[in-house]
Design a protein around this motif. Structure first.
Motif, PDB file in Angstrom:
ATOM      1  N   ALA A   1      25.209  20.048 -71.237  1.00 54.68           N
ATOM      2  CA  ALA A   1      26.197  21.025 -71.685  1.00 54.68           C
ATOM      3  C   ALA A   1      25.808  21.468 -73.086  1.00 54.68           C
ATOM      4  CB  ALA A   1      27.588  20.410 -71.709  1.00 54.68           C
TER       5      ALA A   1
ATOM      6  N   GLN B   1      26.841  24.419 -75.969  1.00 57.82           N
ATOM      7  CA  GLN B   1      27.675  25.537 -76.392  1.00 57.82           C
ATOM      8  C   GLN B   1      27.056  26.079 -77.662  1.00 57.82           C
ATOM      9  OE1 GLN B   1      31.616  23.998 -76.814  1.00 57.82           O
ATOM     10  NE2 GLN B   1      32.119  24.545 -74.726  1.00 57.82           N
TER      11      GLN B   1
ATOM     12  N   SER C   1      26.866  16.705 -75.849  1.00 61.33           N
ATOM     13  CA  SER C   1      26.589  15.762 -74.773  1.00 61.33           C
ATOM     14  C   SER C   1      26.234  14.383 -75.302  1.00 61.33           C
ATOM     15  CB  SER C   1      25.449  16.299 -73.906  1.00 61.33           C
ATOM     16  OG  SER C   1      24.284  16.477 -74.676  1.00 61.33           O
TER      17      SER C   1
ATOM     18  N   THR D   1      27.726  15.631 -70.367  1.00 61.30           N
ATOM     19  CA  THR D   1      28.598  16.335 -71.301  1.00 61.30           C
ATOM     20  C   THR D   1      29.767  15.473 -71.775  1.00 61.30           C
ATOM     21  OG1 THR D   1      30.055  18.245 -71.572  1.00 61.30           O
ATOM     22  CG2 THR D   1      29.851  17.400 -69.347  1.00 61.30           C
TER      23      THR D   1
ATOM     24  N   ASN E   1      32.538  16.677 -72.277  1.00 57.19           N
ATOM     25  CA  ASN E   1      33.731  17.247 -71.643  1.00 57.19           C
ATOM     26  C   ASN E   1      34.286  16.367 -70.528  1.00 57.19           C
ATOM     27  OD1 ASN E   1      33.879  19.605 -73.219  1.00 57.19           O
ATOM     28  ND2 ASN E   1      32.298  20.567 -71.978  1.00 57.19           N
TER      29      ASN E   1
ATOM     30  N   GLU F   1      38.781  17.691 -64.623  1.00 57.48           N
ATOM     31  CA  GLU F   1      37.631  18.582 -64.763  1.00 57.48           C
ATOM     32  C   GLU F   1      37.914  19.568 -65.886  1.00 57.48           C
ATOM     33  OE1 GLU F   1      36.407  20.362 -61.017  1.00 57.48           O
ATOM     34  OE2 GLU F   1      34.911  18.776 -60.830  1.00 57.48           O
TER      35      GLU F   1
ATOM     36  N   ASN G   1      36.605  24.734 -69.003  1.00 54.03           N
ATOM     37  CA  ASN G   1      35.507  25.618 -69.415  1.00 54.03           C
ATOM     38  C   ASN G   1      34.320  25.577 -68.456  1.00 54.03           C
ATOM     39  OD1 ASN G   1      34.230  23.205 -70.008  1.00 54.03           O
ATOM     40  ND2 ASN G   1      34.166  23.527 -72.216  1.00 54.03           N
ATOM     41  N   GLY G   2      34.391  24.701 -67.435  1.00 51.29           N
ATOM     42  CA  GLY G   2      33.336  24.640 -66.439  1.00 51.29           C
ATOM     43  C   GLY G   2      32.139  23.776 -66.804  1.00 51.29           C
ATOM     44  N   TRP G   3      32.120  23.218 -68.014  1.00 51.33           N
ATOM     45  CA  TRP G   3      31.028  22.346 -68.439  1.00 51.33           C
ATOM     46  C   TRP G   3      31.355  20.911 -68.055  1.00 51.33           C
ATOM     47  CZ3 TRP G   3      26.546  24.292 -69.958  1.00 51.33           C
ATOM     48  CH2 TRP G   3      26.519  25.560 -70.484  1.00 51.33           C
ATOM     49  N   GLY G   4      30.863  20.472 -66.910  1.00 47.89           N
ATOM     50  CA  GLY G   4      31.120  19.132 -66.415  1.00 47.89           C
ATOM     51  C   GLY G   4      31.977  19.174 -65.169  1.00 47.89           C
ATOM     52  N   SER G   5      31.770  18.183 -64.294  1.00 46.34           N
ATOM     53  CA  SER G   5      32.506  18.157 -63.034  1.00 46.34           C
ATOM     54  C   SER G   5      32.654  16.724 -62.535  1.00 46.34           C
ATOM     55  CB  SER G   5      31.763  18.976 -61.974  1.00 46.34           C
ATOM     56  OG  SER G   5      30.533  18.342 -61.640  1.00 46.34           O
TER      57      SER G   5
END
Length: 135
Positions: free
Chosen positions: A11, A13, A19, A45, A47, A101, A104-108
């Protein structure tokens, strides 16, 4: 090689990496004040901290700082039960984990699960290795 096996979860930004790098090393030398050779490394990440905390793997992954000082040296064999239990928690509580989760979509969920599976495999293959995290 083995140190780069598995897909890294990255990740970034802007220009700052957001990370964690988690390593397994061939021990720690008190005389040299250095870690031994690197055996394994993965990146994930920050996150996913809330999800990792819910799965009870935050401390072992994010807080295994080196070099040793305030904290005792943690070996892969010592980390393994926590990592395995974290994977089991994720498998049994996917709906809860998905709530963590990052928006922002960074990580799942899948990214943390894959990271922990790779970490578990590395711990099994290198039980006497020493953990180090940074980032």
């Amino acid at each position: 090689g083995p140190a780069r096996r598995g897909a890294d979860v990255l990740a970034v930004q802007g220009r700052w990496a957001m990370s964690l790098d988690l390593y397994l090393h061939e021990g720690w030398c008190d005389h040299c004040k250095r870690f031994g050779p690197q055996l394994w490394r993965m990146n994930i990440t920050h996150n996913l901290v809330k999800m990792a905390t819910a799965a009870n793997v935050y401390e072992v992954c994010w807080r295994s700082f080196g070099p040793p000082g305030d904290k005792p040296v943690v070996t892969a064999a010592q980390a393994l039960p926590t990592v395995s239990a974290g994977i089991q928690w994720l498998d049994e509580n996917e709906a809860i984990a998905l709530q963590f989760e990052p928006p922002n979509g960074w990580g799942s969920y899948q990214g943390l699960r894959d990271f922990l599976r790779e970490f578990e495999r590395a711990c099994i293959e290198n039980p006497t290795a020493v953990l180090r995290s940074c980032g």
